[in-house]
Motif scaffolding. Structure first.
Motif, PDB file in Angstrom:
ATOM      1  N   ARG A  82       0.844  -1.208   0.000  1.00 57.30           N
ATOM      2  CA  ARG A  82       0.000   0.000   0.000  1.00 57.30           C
ATOM      3  C   ARG A  82       0.873   1.250   0.000  1.00 57.30           C
ATOM      4  O   ARG A  82       0.782   2.124  -0.851  1.00 57.30           O
ATOM      5  CB  ARG A  82      -0.911  -0.015   1.234  1.00 57.30           C
ATOM      6  CG  ARG A  82      -1.691   1.249   1.487  1.00 57.30           C
ATOM      7  CD  ARG A  82      -2.367   1.207   2.858  1.00 57.30           C
ATOM      8  NE  ARG A  82      -1.394   1.238   3.948  1.00 57.30           N
ATOM      9  CZ  ARG A  82      -0.845   2.372   4.403  1.00 57.30           C
ATOM     10  NH1 ARG A  82      -1.194   3.531   3.859  1.00 57.30           N
ATOM     11  NH2 ARG A  82       0.058   2.348   5.382  1.00 57.30           N
ATOM     12  N   HIS A 110       3.641   5.663  -2.765  1.00 50.08           N
ATOM     13  CA  HIS A 110       4.843   6.501  -2.843  1.00 50.08           C
ATOM     14  C   HIS A 110       5.305   6.565  -4.301  1.00 50.08           C
ATOM     15  O   HIS A 110       5.586   7.644  -4.840  1.00 50.08           O
ATOM     16  CB  HIS A 110       5.928   5.879  -1.942  1.00 50.08           C
ATOM     17  CG  HIS A 110       7.043   6.784  -1.588  1.00 50.08           C
ATOM     18  ND1 HIS A 110       7.860   6.568  -0.507  1.00 50.08           N
ATOM     19  CD2 HIS A 110       7.501   7.902  -2.179  1.00 50.08           C
ATOM     20  CE1 HIS A 110       8.784   7.533  -0.451  1.00 50.08           C
ATOM     21  NE2 HIS A 110       8.585   8.352  -1.453  1.00 50.08           N
ATOM     22  N   GLU A 131       5.511   9.836  -6.995  1.00 50.04           N
ATOM     23  CA  GLU A 131       6.688  10.284  -7.753  1.00 50.04           C
ATOM     24  C   GLU A 131       6.317  10.492  -9.225  1.00 50.04           C
ATOM     25  O   GLU A 131       6.699  11.478  -9.852  1.00 50.04           O
ATOM     26  CB  GLU A 131       7.806   9.224  -7.660  1.00 50.04           C
ATOM     27  CG  GLU A 131       8.270   8.907  -6.257  1.00 50.04           C
ATOM     28  CD  GLU A 131       9.228   9.960  -5.691  1.00 50.04           C
ATOM     29  OE1 GLU A 131       9.480  10.960  -6.390  1.00 50.04           O
ATOM     30  OE2 GLU A 131       9.714   9.776  -4.562  1.00 50.04           O
ATOM     31  N   VAL A 147       8.129  21.274  -1.108  1.00 50.25           N
ATOM     32  CA  VAL A 147       7.601  19.916  -1.323  1.00 50.25           C
ATOM     33  C   VAL A 147       8.738  18.897  -1.224  1.00 50.25           C
ATOM     34  O   VAL A 147       8.632  17.894  -0.514  1.00 50.25           O
ATOM     35  CB  VAL A 147       6.889  19.811  -2.690  1.00 50.25           C
ATOM     36  CG1 VAL A 147       6.454  18.366  -2.967  1.00 50.25           C
ATOM     37  CG2 VAL A 147       5.693  20.760  -2.729  1.00 50.25           C
ATOM     38  N   GLU A 159      17.121  13.749  -3.761  1.00 49.44           N
ATOM     39  CA  GLU A 159      16.134  14.691  -3.222  1.00 49.44           C
ATOM     40  C   GLU A 159      16.824  15.954  -2.691  1.00 49.44           C
ATOM     41  O   GLU A 159      16.301  17.066  -2.791  1.00 49.44           O
ATOM     42  CB  GLU A 159      15.379  14.013  -2.074  1.00 49.44           C
ATOM     43  CG  GLU A 159      13.944  14.417  -1.930  1.00 49.44           C
ATOM     44  CD  GLU A 159      13.078  13.960  -3.093  1.00 49.44           C
ATOM     45  OE1 GLU A 159      12.984  14.715  -4.080  1.00 49.44           O
ATOM     46  OE2 GLU A 159      12.527  12.863  -3.039  1.00 49.44           O
ATOM     47  N   MET A 189       0.983  17.358   3.476  1.00 47.41           N
ATOM     48  CA  MET A 189       1.644  16.184   2.858  1.00 47.41           C
ATOM     49  C   MET A 189       1.953  15.116   3.904  1.00 47.41           C
ATOM     50  O   MET A 189       1.972  13.925   3.602  1.00 47.41           O
ATOM     51  CB  MET A 189       2.995  16.611   2.264  1.00 47.41           C
ATOM     52  CG  MET A 189       3.069  16.757   0.804  1.00 47.41           C
ATOM     53  SD  MET A 189       4.698  17.374   0.394  1.00 47.41           S
ATOM     54  CE  MET A 189       5.561  15.841   0.142  1.00 47.41           C
ATOM     55  N   GLY A 194       0.286  13.994   6.174  1.00 45.59           N
ATOM     56  CA  GLY A 194      -0.842  13.142   6.541  1.00 45.59           C
ATOM     57  C   GLY A 194      -1.715  13.745   7.615  1.00 45.59           C
ATOM     58  O   GLY A 194      -1.439  14.833   8.110  1.00 45.59           O
ATOM     59  N   LEU A 240      -7.463  18.488   3.296  1.00 46.08           N
ATOM     60  CA  LEU A 240      -6.641  17.303   2.968  1.00 46.08           C
ATOM     61  C   LEU A 240      -7.556  16.124   2.616  1.00 46.08           C
ATOM     62  O   LEU A 240      -7.341  15.438   1.605  1.00 46.08           O
ATOM     63  CB  LEU A 240      -5.738  16.933   4.152  1.00 46.08           C
ATOM     64  CG  LEU A 240      -4.941  15.625   3.997  1.00 46.08           C
ATOM     65  CD1 LEU A 240      -4.003  15.663   2.785  1.00 46.08           C
ATOM     66  CD2 LEU A 240      -4.137  15.304   5.269  1.00 46.08           C
TER      67      LEU A 240
END
Ligand code: 3HC
Length: 311
Positions: free
Chosen positions: A35, A40, A44, A127, A157, A196, A198, A266
């Protein structure tokens, strides 16, 4: 027997050793990893769209080359992560179908529009900065392939975050109009970047188990706090104001106090009702359909080669 296997699994996780694809693991551990890793990976790939639209409109060749490299990196991150999901028995075509049919999620953040070139800088700075806060602990996730994918992703990153900040640094020292573009982009991306991480811990159904299995090493709120504390000094140096009147340093806590993100927003964006959800999924669906001939040709080629070796 299963009791011994489960005891060995639990001892592996408790000792901070890695669980590998061929190890026994509880079905629920496998399922929650598929999941999270799939979502993820989807993030991307979808995340290529907001910035990808600016590659042909970058203001200089240098900016175009940097943005091109970053968007290609995101594609690569997606491929590493689909590869990690496949080590758990997931099927890449099935994961793509789940994304396109809305049966699997991708990060809420990519459902917001990148309105100006300053947004490219703010996406890199905020981000990718948030992604770094979230992904560095994942390098110590209990599942081996996921943790190792994260080590490579985090190296790339940090370039993404730095190029974004440097872009904003340049614009913030430009004309008044450029400074206004930067502040406008910060105003639009700050709160979605906090979202982002959560829902709040009290409303995070997966956290307890993910933390017990050391998939997730810190809670949503802990990482959100870490991101705010990291970003405020950077905003000060950049000369931008973060759009939160409650934001202030709390000496006692040793952290910044900040306002409450709009978690109803959200939930709406996760539920498909964000500014760009339909457009993002439609673009991804069109890309998948336009690419069908490549997949068919690759399968035909592989079958012909297999026949030749059999002959
Ligand atoms: N966007 C979309 N869905 C979200 C979300 C968000 N920002 N935050 C939470 N959710 C979903 C969860 O997936 C979960 O739904 P599900 O059970 O159907 O999967 C539900 O909301 C409840 O959230 P939980 O906190 O219980 O879920 P998790 O324990 O999975 O925590 C998470 C959510 C922190 C996003 C975690 O899944 C995670 O760390 N994922 C991996 C990292 C990731 O996806 N990062 C963001 C995008 S990648 C990126 O930014 C690329 C960079 O290059 C720019």
């Amino acid at each position: 027997d299963e009791r011994e296997l489960r005891a060995h699994f639990e001892e592996t996780v408790a000792a901070d050793r890695r669980v590998e694809p061929r190890d026994w693991m509880p079905e629920a551990y496998r399922a929650t990893l598929v999941r999270q890793i799939a979502q993820h990976a989807h993030s991307e790939i979808i995340g290529m769209q907001p910035e990808g639209d600016w590659i042909t409109r970058a203001p200089s060749l240098r900016r175009k080359a940097i943005l091109w490299a970053k968007v290609q990196d995101e594609a690569g991150h997606g491929l590493y992560l689909y590869g990690a999901a496949e080590t758990l028995g997931a099927d890449r075509d099935d994961l793509t179908r789940r994304l396109l049919e809305g049966r699997q999620k991708y990060s809420s953040i990519f459902n917001y529009p990148a309105a100006t070139f300053a947004d490219v800088g703010v996406i890199g700075w905020l981000v990718d900065g948030a992604a770094i806060c979230n992904q560095v602990p994942l390098c110590r996730s209990s599942y081996g392939p996921y943790a190792r994918a994260m080590v490579r992703v985090c190296k790339e990153e940090s370039f993404h975050q730095r190029q974004g900040y440097e872009l904003l640094w340049t614009m913030a020292r430009g004309t008044a109009a450029q400074r206004e573009m930067v502040q406008d982009a910060v105003d639009r991306w700050w709160w979605p970047s906090l979202m982002m991480f959560g829902p709040p811990d009290a409303a995070s159904p997966n956290s307890r188990r993910s933390m017990a299995w050391r998939i997730k090493r810190h809670s949503n709120d802990e990482l959100r706090q870490r991101f705010v504390d990291m970003t405020v000094p950077q905003a000060d140096r950049l000369g931008v104001t973060l759009p939160d009147p409650e934001l202030r340093w709390n000496e006692e806590r040793g952290h910044h106090d900040f306002g409450t993100p709009d978690f109803a927003e959200l939930a709406r964006v996760i539920g498909g009702d964000g500014p760009c959800n339909a457009e993002r999924v439609a673009r991804r669906t069109a890309a998948h359909e336009d690419g069908a001939w490549v997949r068919e040709a690759a399968v035909a080629h592989a079958q012909r080669r297999a026949r030749r070796t059999d002959d």
